[in-house]
Enzyme design. Structure first.
Site, mmCIF file in Angstrom:
data_model
loop_
_atom_site.group_PDB
_atom_site.id
_atom_site.type_symbol
_atom_site.label_atom_id
_atom_site.label_comp_id
_atom_site.label_asym_id
_atom_site.label_seq_id
_atom_site.Cartn_x
_atom_site.Cartn_y
_atom_site.Cartn_z
ATOM 1 N N GLU A 8 38.967 37.523 51.055
ATOM 2 C CA GLU A 8 39.822 37.817 49.899
ATOM 3 C C GLU A 8 39.386 39.126 49.250
ATOM 4 O OE1 GLU A 8 40.604 36.282 45.342
ATOM 5 O OE2 GLU A 8 39.676 34.884 46.739
ATOM 6 N N GLU A 43 34.105 29.030 41.572
ATOM 7 C CA GLU A 43 35.461 28.567 41.219
ATOM 8 C C GLU A 43 36.143 27.929 42.432
ATOM 9 O OE1 GLU A 43 39.448 30.319 41.965
ATOM 10 O OE2 GLU A 43 38.410 31.801 40.732
ATOM 11 N N HIS A 44 35.961 28.532 43.624
ATOM 12 C CA HIS A 44 36.521 27.954 44.844
ATOM 13 C C HIS A 44 35.812 26.656 45.225
ATOM 14 C CE1 HIS A 44 39.086 31.223 46.830
ATOM 15 N NE2 HIS A 44 38.743 31.743 45.663
#
Length: 965
Positions: free
Chosen positions: A225, A127-128
């Site tokens: 994260e 997704e990143h």
């Protein structure tokens, strides 16, 4: 002057926008918003016709062909004021839903079913990485660059347990086309470069990339994260609960990535996952708003879908095999220094596997049943679990959860003692038996159905995003999203079921809870060595990786690290990306008419708005007369103000325990907010109050109150606050409603104010002083460090500047965006590996911050270097224009009818002040940016405060200029 917002009647929609288990590309929504544009677009002539978007959508017919799609169904949904059009793409089978509604804040979203089978976090890292450049837009990081080239009201990307979603919204038609083009190309034709995988996912790199002798360490945005996410005990518990309740397929793994498993993911595996999951045959497209559907379909067909053939994606999630007997398990977590009671840090929860979420009515019934069981002080589980004060609050996962293919219901406690484990289990079982025997009061059921009706009438500014996330899980497993939107149908069916069988709900409880053998009881307890074990495990993982390297491998890592640093440091050519111009921004604001009146001698602002018949009331009370020793109690007072039993110590203790627990739990997720609030504390009177009401000072104060064996003193204190606050001399009110309801609302308000005034006998006379600033306040420098059980840092530096009305405020506002987009993002996130960072302006302060940051004092150095960078004038006119677009998207963010006029009411910011500020924003130049940077941010010119929340830090401890808490 300091105020408290006493009461706001404002019920938000029931649709969850950010479920607990979602991972976002950015730490929060990008705070950006729209602006009307003056562009010419050939297909926009419809906007000037009399028909509404919902009526136009009714002209489509089932079977109709449009741009490679076939219309399957057209349905009006009067509850939500929209028309739903369901389509399928002929060639690929891609599913499409359009919700036509008279809302200018148009939304697009594409979601893919992503079902990982390991803990490497492949869907999250993907997704990143897809947003780091694509075939048509090969520049690095087009996603973050588009934040400054558009007037988007929302841009982000989310990874859930079993799907990945890419949504954006904007009110500008040209902007919608631009963003749609970038999103389609990113999702279906990404570059997926190895360097981007290293930056966003994980890499081995020298601690100092320019020094080959410095030790090798793990780096990467998602890696850091997830280290941050796994330092949050609530998140840890929720993740374990899901993994252990559904152990046999994709829900048995961590879709976001388990920090120690992330370094097992290879670049090749990432590319393979994209090839097998990111295909239109595995996609669901959703659009919402008043823009024409045909234009969306044509663009999606031409730019993406026409280049694919149908495949049969193997991504379906099978049902979890049901257990024939309940299971128990135990996990550990980090001790919480902020816990209300250090001896009570255990959690226990019973979780039940329910039915398939594609059964819309069953899901509605179970969700409603969940609310009846746990919501509010009259609910059975509140009475049996919370009131006896065995724990501080319900467990972090509680109630109905429809985010997985088969739903679940969880009930339990956090903040409890280990010896109460068996007692809590017995209470849960007994409460279920009592519900089966006694059912629920009819008034509570009716109140809940009424609340649903009110929620449907309430208008939010992000309704499209709420809808997208509301339908996502059900649609992801081939449920009917249109059926899900017909909430009134479910309400009517529910009423009929209850009429036909008065024991309808009790039989559900018997079936899903009493007789359900697929039940997990999960306990969690703190382990003093938890953080130490995590650090050791990471070190062992690192050493294992390093020991397998040859000298040439290490040389290769060093050279690749330099290559990445070089790429990150280069000024990017973003000319391939579409962009709006500053001339697309409306030069003037839309005026919000308000009328001033009085009720019982209190000033009232009346604002007529299309609120669907709802009335929104606020009362604002000055705290200027409140003695200093009472200010810390104000948030607690706000919690109990609607409770008539000010003198009930038992109820107060429950409230105190819950508040203290919630505050303690919030630090690991909102650490940057606590760092910013603390850094501002010594700079302005407002900053000092915000720290008192919502900073670490309030967290520690509530912990002290929760530890008190006797709350008599607190009970005596709260009425003192009441006497100061509920004083008509210190109040002003606001009402937003439709013209038809306004006179009735005014009458009710008059009665209310008369009642407040009649309680004068309870109130000692107080002197009401209105002063713009506290004359005794003296700003001073302060650096504060809070050691926390996290593996990452939250860093902030605040500098005293000027308020909104000052002529330099506009330049400082643009300056904060230029510094964030062109320097801080690159240095803090891309090079530094933090999840996020930047600068913002407001409250008379210029604030730097970083979020889930592996660095601490180095980031403070980055903040200072960013000022040198600006003062040297290393930015272009294009950079300034992009910053203006970014600022205007926030300035012009959509405002719900319920909130119109609130800037004037809360802060005294009139339309005239807003327009003056707008004109100053347009007028900002490169010279004014360099000028304000020198005058306000330069060393010697500034009064600043600094705060860091993070792991033990020897550098800070040895530095006497820091206050260590």
């Amino acid at each position: 002057m300091c105020f408290i917002l006493l009461h706001e009647f404002n019920i938000s929609t029931n649709f969850k926008v950010f479920p607990f288990k979602w991972y976002h590309l950015m730490q929060a929504s990008n705070d950006l918003s729209l602006g009307k544009s003056s562009f010419q677009w050939q297909n926009l002539s419809w906007r000037f016709r009399s028909t509404s978007a919902t009526e136009r959508a009714l002209q489509y017919q089932a079977g109709q062909k449009i741009s490679g799609f076939t219309v399957k169904e057209v349905v009006t949904v009067p509850d939500l004021f929209l028309t739903a059009v369901k389509l399928t793409h002929d060639n690929t089978g891609a599913q499409y839903l359009h919700a036509a509604r008279d809302d200018k804040n148009n939304l697009f979203s594409v979601q893919l079913r992503t079902t990982p089978m390991d803990n490497t976090g492949v869907p999250h890292i993907l997704e990143h990485t897809v947003l780091c450049g694509s075939e048509k837009y090969p520049c690095r990081d087009p996603f973050f660059k588009m934040l400054n080239r558009s007037l988007s009201t929302f841009m982000n990307a989310f990874t859930a347990s079993d799907f990945t979603m890419y949504p954006f919204s904007t009110q500008n038609g040209k902007d919608f086309q631009n963003l749609l083009s970038v999103y389609l190309d990113a999702v279906f034709f990404p570059c997926l470069r190895e360097l981007d995988f290293w930056q966003e996912g994980w890499r081995l790199e020298n601690e100092n990339p320019t020094d080959p002798t410095s030790p090798l360490v793990f780096k990467g945005v998602v890696f850091n994260e997830m280290k941050g996410a796994f330092s949050d005990n609530e998140r840890v518990y929720a993740q374990h609960l899901q993994n252990k309740l559904y152990p046999d397929h994709t829900y048995g793994v961590v879709s976001g990535g388990e920090p120690l498993a992330i370094p097992d993911l290879s670049w090749e595996q990432l590319k393979h996952f994209h090839a097998t999951h990111y295909h239109p045959s595995n996609a669901r497209f959703f659009t919402y708003g008043d823009l024409p559907l045909e234009q969306h379909l044509k663009q999606i067909q031409e730019e993406a879908l026409s280049k694919f053939e149908r495949t049969e994606p193997d991504t379906a999630v099978p049902n979890q095999p049901h257990w024939d007997r309940p299971r128990e398990d135990h996990v550990t977590c980090s001790p919480d220094a902020m816990a209300p009671d250090a001896a009570k840090q255990n959690t226990l929860c019973m979780s039940y596997l329910l039915g398939d979420i594609t059964d819309t009515f069953e899901g509605f019934t179970l969700s409603l049943l969940s609310s009846l069981m746990i919501s509010g002080p009259n609910s059975p589980f509140y009475k049996t679990l919370i009131e006896p004060k065995i724990g501080t609050n319900f467990s972090s996962v509680v109630g109905y959860d429809g985010s997985t293919k088969e739903a679940s219901f969880s009930i339990g406690l956090q903040g409890m003692a280990e010896e109460d484990t068996e007692k809590v289990k017995q209470i849960i079982v007994q409460t279920i038996d009592e519900i089966i025997a006694n059912g629920f009061e009819e008034e509570r059921i009716e109140a809940l159905l009424h609340k649903i009706e009110i929620q449907m009438k309430h208008q939010s500014t992000s309704f499209g995003l709420s809808l997208a996330s509301y339908i996502a899980s059900c649609w992801n497993h081939d449920g009917d999203p249109v059926q899900l939107l017909k909430i009134s149908d479910s309400v009517a069916q529910f009423r009929q079921a209850l009429k036909d069988n008065p024991r309808f709900l009790q039989e559900k409880v018997l079936h899903y809870f009493k007789d359900n053998t697929h039940r997990l009881t999960l306990s969690m307890s703190p382990d003093e060595a938890y953080l130490e074990k995590q650090v050791k495990a990471e070190e062992e993982k690192l050493q294992k990786k390093v020991q397998a390297l040859s000298e040439s491998d290490k040389k290769d890592i060093y050279e690749k690290g330099l290559e990445l640093l070089s790429v990150q440091s280069k000024i990017q050519d973003a000319s391939c990306l579409p962009a709006l111009k500053v001339s697309d921004i409306e030069p003037t604001i839309a005026v919000t008419p308000v009328e001033m009146g009085t009720a019982g001698g209190v000033p009232v602002q009346y604002c007529e708005q299309p609120t669907n018949g709802m009335v929104y009331f606020r009362a604002m009370c000055s705290l200027n007369t409140l003695p200093e020793d009472l200010k810390l109690y104000v948030p607690l007072f706000c919690s109990v103000i609607t409770n008539p039993h000010f003198d009930d110590e038992e109820r107060l203790r429950v409230l105190v325990m819950m508040s203290a627990q919630e505050l303690a739990n919030g630090i690991s997720y909102s650490g940057h907010m606590y760092a910013m609030t603390r850094a501002a504390r010594s700079l302005t009177p407002t900053g000092e109050l915000q720290e008192t009401f919502g900073g670490m000072e309030q967290v520690k104060f509530m912990k002290r109150i929760a530890e008190m064996p006797d709350l008599t003193q607190v009970l005596r204190t709260l009425p003192r606050i009441k006497r100061h606050i509920l004083n008509p001399l210190n109040m002003r009110c606001a009402v937003n409603s439709t013209p038809q309801k306004m006179s009735d609302a005014a009458g009710q308000l008059d009665n209310f104010m008369s009642n407040v005034a009649s309680n004068k006998k309870d109130r000692k006379p107080v002197l009401c002083l209105i002063t713009p600033q506290e004359p005794n306040f003296k700003p001073c420098q302060m650096k504060t460090f809070f050691p926390m059980p996290f593996p990452i840092n939250f860093v902030s530096e605040c500098i005293r500047t000027v308020p909104f009305t000052h002529e330099d405020y506009a330049s400082l506002n643009i300056l904060s965006r230029v510094m964030t987009a062109k320097y801080l993002h690159r240095e803090i996130r891309e090079k530094g590996g933090a999840y996020g960072g930047g600068a913002r302006v407001g409250g008379g302060l210029f604030t730097f911050y970083s979020y889930r940051d592996p660095n601490s004092v180095q980031t403070l150095s980055t903040f200072r270097k960013s000022v040198d960078w600006v003062r040297s004038g290393q930015f272009t006119q294009q950079d300034i224009d992009e910053a203006k677009l970014s600022v205007f998207s926030a300035v012009d963010s959509p405002v719900a009818p319920s909130n119109k006029g609130m800037g004037r009411f809360l802060s005294g910011i009139t339309d005239e002040l807003k327009q003056a500020h707008r004109e100053r924003l347009f007028a900002v130049t490169d010279k004014s940016l360099v000028d304000v940077a020198g005058r306000y941010l330069g060393i010697g010119q500034r009064t600043c405060g600094v705060a860091i929340l993070g792991p033990e830090n020897d550098t800070i401890k040895k530095d006497p200029s820091w206050v260590v808490k």
